[in-house]
Design a protein around this motif. Sequence first.
Motif, PDB file in Angstrom:
ATOM      1  N   HIS A  74      -8.493  -3.532   1.689  1.00  0.00           N
ATOM      2  CA  HIS A  74      -7.178  -3.430   2.448  1.00  0.00           C
ATOM      3  C   HIS A  74      -7.212  -1.476   2.408  1.00  0.00           C
ATOM      4  O   HIS A  74      -7.702  -0.319   2.736  1.00  0.00           O
ATOM      5  N   LEU A 116      -0.252   4.408   0.649  1.00  0.00           N
ATOM      6  CA  LEU A 116      -0.237   4.832   2.464  1.00  0.00           C
ATOM      7  C   LEU A 116       0.610   4.794   2.962  1.00  0.00           C
ATOM      8  O   LEU A 116       0.954   5.673   3.882  1.00  0.00           O
ATOM      9  N   CYS A 117       0.730   3.281   3.475  1.00  0.00           N
ATOM     10  CA  CYS A 117       0.739   2.546   5.138  1.00  0.00           C
ATOM     11  C   CYS A 117       2.558   2.145   4.643  1.00  0.00           C
ATOM     12  O   CYS A 117       3.023   1.722   5.227  1.00  0.00           O
ATOM     13  N   CYS A 174       0.336  -1.245   0.103  1.00  0.00           N
ATOM     14  CA  CYS A 174      -0.345  -0.268   0.652  1.00  0.00           C
ATOM     15  C   CYS A 174       0.779   1.226   0.027  1.00  0.00           C
ATOM     16  O   CYS A 174       1.658   1.546   0.676  1.00  0.00           O
ATOM     17  N   CYS A 214      -6.470  -0.186   6.012  1.00  0.00           N
ATOM     18  CA  CYS A 214      -5.146   0.620   6.148  1.00  0.00           C
ATOM     19  C   CYS A 214      -5.661   1.761   7.375  1.00  0.00           C
ATOM     20  O   CYS A 214      -6.125   2.591   7.526  1.00  0.00           O
TER      21      CYS A 214
HETATM   22 ZN   LIG Z   1      -2.414   0.908   4.138  1.00  0.00          ZN
END
Ligand SMILES: [Zn+2]
Length: 290
Positions: free
Chosen positions: A27, A17-18, A15, A32
Amino acid sequence: MVNLHKRQIVQNVSCNLCNDHPEDVLHAVWFCKEISSVWDSLDWFHQLVTAPPVCFRDLLARFLHYREEYRAEIFVIVAWLLWNRRNALHFGRPALPVATICGKAGSYLQGFLQAQSKVPGQSQTPIAQQWRPPDSHCFKVNFDAAVFRALHRAGIGVIVCDWNGAVLGALSSSIPLAQSVADVEALACLKAVSFAQEIGLTRVVFEGDSAIIIGALNQATGEVANYGNIIEDIRQQVGVFQFVVFSHTSRVCNSVADALAKKAKVVMVEQLWLGDIPSDIAPLVYLDIH
Ligand SMILES: [Zn+2]
């Protein structure tokens, strides 16, 4: 990213974002941690998802049949906003800050409901006219009641806003079931009047969606119905206000008070909030800001 990887378009499934997990749809819009504050602010979504969902379709199915308080609609809109936000970040476009997602969802929901009420041939309760205060020192107090027949109890919900739509206070109270639904609605109005008085308001518009009770309050003549005594109590109590109006509103525009009334089904003690409202009710307030 997981889907792109399956098609051999990308190597890395994590991912963006994370950077912590493979990014599948579930997710991206649910698990997430970068977006967890959105769902955390909507307690009731977590309450409905007791077992972890296995895929997005499974998650969606938990909400689609849940027709109360626009939860299905709010879930779909929030998930859609999170997906769009994820895509905007992925492609380098401006993205909504996470903290604004719930507010944005509320305004989309309002737009959706307004569009629904305009569909020709549908006999839906029209969205009430935008609320305009008689003056800027006036407050709006919405009240509603919910009947829990199996429990022999009823719930009362009250929400107080200023002329700008900012919430001053809210109340959710459980009472023994009265003789009729109209009695319960009248008791909700009485509670709203007491609450307004307790927090020191002097100029108030009381709004309820019970045509019977609002009608009775606006009639000069005495009452013969059971709730007549309660109407008399209300009339006496409002004598202390400088300005008071009882106004009928649609159920859609009264949805926050309705949600607060229903909250009393699970919490028997009276709950009061001043200056703030419970987080699970917060998204509905956006519906009610006129
Ligand atoms: Zn994430």
